[in-house]
Write a protein that holds these residues in place. Structure first.
Motif, PDB file in Angstrom:
ATOM      1  N   SER A  61      13.444 -46.697 -43.249  1.00 54.94           N
ATOM      2  CA  SER A  61      13.413 -45.994 -44.537  1.00 54.94           C
ATOM      3  C   SER A  61      13.029 -47.004 -45.608  1.00 54.94           C
ATOM      4  O   SER A  61      13.568 -48.108 -45.643  1.00 54.94           O
ATOM      5  N   TYR A  62      12.075 -46.636 -46.467  1.00 57.86           N
ATOM      6  CA  TYR A  62      11.811 -47.539 -47.603  1.00 57.86           C
ATOM      7  C   TYR A  62      12.378 -46.982 -48.908  1.00 57.86           C
ATOM      8  O   TYR A  62      11.949 -47.365 -50.004  1.00 57.86           O
ATOM      9  N   ALA A  63      13.391 -46.140 -48.782  1.00 59.70           N
ATOM     10  CA  ALA A  63      14.183 -45.768 -49.955  1.00 59.70           C
ATOM     11  C   ALA A  63      15.229 -46.863 -50.164  1.00 59.70           C
ATOM     12  O   ALA A  63      16.432 -46.614 -50.214  1.00 59.70           O
ATOM     13  N   ALA A  64      14.743 -48.096 -50.231  1.00 56.86           N
ATOM     14  CA  ALA A  64      15.624 -49.264 -50.360  1.00 56.86           C
ATOM     15  C   ALA A  64      14.924 -50.281 -51.251  1.00 56.86           C
ATOM     16  O   ALA A  64      13.685 -50.290 -51.333  1.00 56.86           O
ATOM     17  N   ALA A  65      15.712 -51.132 -51.903  1.00 60.74           N
ATOM     18  CA  ALA A  65      15.146 -52.071 -52.890  1.00 60.74           C
ATOM     19  C   ALA A  65      14.200 -53.072 -52.220  1.00 60.74           C
ATOM     20  O   ALA A  65      14.324 -53.366 -51.025  1.00 60.74           O
TER      21      ALA A  65
END
Ligand code: PMP
Ligand code: GLU
Length: 395
Positions: free
Chosen positions: A373-377
Motif C-alpha cells: 500500500s502506498y497510502a503511507a508517508a
C-alpha cells in the motif's frame, strides 16, 4: 466439554488476510521493532477537519440516537446528489442506502440478490473479502484467473464464457482495482455490462476508489452506461478518499427493489449506521474540499511514481504503473523462481527478516505478486525500498 462448534459456513470463512497481516505488523511494532507497515490500505492522512467537526457537533448537540434504518433522509438525498454530480449516476434518495462501510454495502447487496448455491463471478486479482462475502450469502464464488498481460482487465468473451459455464447470477467488479490499480476504458466497462445483460445477471460494482485516479484515467460506473442501471448495485463512499475508514459509513445504490431489500436486511442486522458518522458523511457530501483532495492526490501520485521508478530497479521485481487506488502490485515471479520461494514465503521473509509488512498476491488470487500500500508517508516508502533491495540482494 460440550460438543458445540461454530457452523460449517463460518468455518469456511477465513480471517481477512489484509487485516491479519496488519495485526501481525502492529504486534511486532508494539514489541518495539521498527516495522514498515504497507499491509492494509488506509490513508495516512487524518479525517479532514470540517468532516470530523461535523461528527463532534453531532455528539455535542445530542444527535446520538437511532436514525431510520437506511440512513437519515438528508444523507440519502445528499448521497444521491453526490453520485449524480460526481459520476453522472441517476438515483433518487430512496434508491440510496447508507450502511457500514463499503464492506457493509457489499454484504447487504450480496445478501439481497444471491439465491442459495448461485454462482457469482469474481475477477482476479480481487479484493480479499469478495469470496467470503459471497459464501456468507450462501452463494458460490467463481474466480476468473487474473490477466496481467492484458493490464488486468478481462475481455468480454472470457466473462461471457464463465457466465454460460456457471449460469452465474452476477459478477463483482472493482475498478479502480484493489490490488492491481487497473482502470478499464468506457468501452471495456460497456462490454461487461453487455455480457451481464445478455445473461440477465447482476453487477455488483465496488467503486470505493473511484476518485483516486492517475495519468488522466477516468472512472466509469457500469450503472452510468446503457443497459447498466437496472442490473448494477453501486458501492461507493468516502472511506478511502477522505479517511472515513474508522467512521464506517458508505452508500449502496441501485434499483429500488434491491435497495428496499437491502434496507429490510439492514433493519434486522444493523439497525442503522452510526448516527454520528452519518453526520460526518453528510458534511463530506456537502463540502467537496477540493484543496484537501488535490493535496492528497499529489502526495499519492508522488509516492506512486517513486515506487514505480525504484521497484523497477530492484533485480527480480517489476511494477507496472497503477492507474488508480493506492496499491503497488509488484511482480516478483522472477525472484520467486531464482530463490525457490512463493509469494507467501517472500512476505514472511520480508516481515520476519526485514520488518516490512506487505500482502502476498495469493490472498488476491494472483500468486507470484506482492501488494504494497502506498497510502503511507514517503519516509516509510523510502525505508521499504531500502529493505526490499536488501531482501533482493541477500544471498
Ligand atoms: N472494497 C475494496 C476494494 C477495498 O479495498 C476495501 C478496503 N477496506 C473495501 C471495499 C472496504 O472498505 P470500507 O472501509 O469502506 O468498508
Ligand atoms: N481494503 C483495505 C485493504 O485492502 C483495508 C483492509 C481491509 O478491509 O481488507 O488493505
Amino acid at each position: 466439554m460440550s460438543g458445540l462448534v461454530p457452523n460449517a459456513r463460518s468455518r469456511r470463512i477465513e480471517e481477512s488476510a489484509t487485516l491479519a497481516i496488519t495485526a501481525k505488523a502492529a504486534k511486532l511494532k508494539a514489541a518495539g521493532l521498527d516495522v514498515v507497515s504497507l499491509g492494509a490500505g488506509e490513508p495516512d492522512f487524518a479525517t479532514p477537519g470540517p468532516i470530523a467537526t461535523a461528527g463532534i457537533r453531532a455528539i455535542e448537540q445530542g444527535n446520538t440516537r437511532y436514525t431510520a434504518a437506511p440512513g437519515t433522509p438528508e444523507l440519502r438525498a445528499a448521497g444521491a446528489k453526490w453520485l449524480s454530480d460526481t459520476f453522472a449516476l441517476d438515483y433518487g434518495a430512496d434508491e440510496v442506502m447508507v450502511t457500514a462501510g463499503a464492506k457493509g454495502a457489499l454484504h447487504m447487496a450480496l445478501d439481497a440478490i444471491v439465491e442459495p448455491g448461485d454462482a457469482v463471478l469474481i475477477l482476479a486479482p480481487y479484493w480479499v473479502s469478495y469470496p467470503a462475502l459471497v459464501t456468507m450469502a450462501d452463494g458460490k464464488p467463481v474466480v476468473l484467473p487474473a490477466v496481467p498481460d492484458a493490464g488486468f482487465v478481462h475481455d468480454a468473451a472470457t466473462i461471457d464464457a464463465a457466465f454460460a459455464r456457471h449460469r452465474a447470477r452476477g459478477i463483482i467488479v472493482n475498478f479502480p482495482n484493489n490490488p492491481s490499480g487497473s482502470v478499464p476504458t468506457r468501452a471495456q466497462v460497456q462490454a461487461i455490462v453487455d455480457v451481464a445483460k445478455q445473461h440477465d445477471a447482476w453487477i455488483v460494482s465496488d467503486e470505493i476508489y473511484s476518485t483516486l485516479l492517475y495519468d488522466g484515467a477516468t472512472h466509469v460506473s457500469p450503472a452510468a452506461l446503457p443497459g447498466g442501471r437496472e442490473r448494477t448495485i453501486v458501492v461507493n463512499g468516502f472511506t478511502k478518499s477522505h479517511t472515513l475508514t474508522g467512521w464506517r459509513t458508505s452508500f449502496l445504490a441501485g434499483p429500488k427493489a434491491v435497495v428496499d431489500a437491502a434496507c429490510r436486511i439492514q433493519s434486522q442486522v444493523l439497525g442503522n449506521p452510526c448516527t454520528i458518522s452519518q453526520a460526518a458523511t453528510l458534511a463530506a457530501c456537502q463540502q467537496a474540499l477540493p484543496e484537501e483532495q488535490e493535496r492528497r492526490m499529489r502526495a499519492f501520485d508522488e509516492r506512486r511514481r517513486y515506487l514505480v521508478t525504484e521497484i523497477n530497479r530492484i533485480p527480480g521485481m517489476k511494477l507496472a504503473a497503477p492507474r488508480g487506488a493506492f496499491y503497488a502490485l509488484v511482480d516478483v515471479r522472477e525472484l520467486c523462481r531464482t530463490r525457490g520461494l512463493d509469494d507467501v514465503a517472500v512476505c514472511e521473509q520480508l516481515l520476519d527478516r526485514h520488518h516490512l509488512a506487505a500482502v502476498p498476491g495469493s490472498a488476491f488470487a494472483i500468486p507470484g505478486f506482492v501488494r504494497f500500500s502506498y497510502a503511507a508517508a514517503m519516509d516509510q516508502l523510502r525505508a521499504a525500498v531500502t529493505r526490499l533491495r536488501a531482501f533482493a540482494e541477500a544471498k
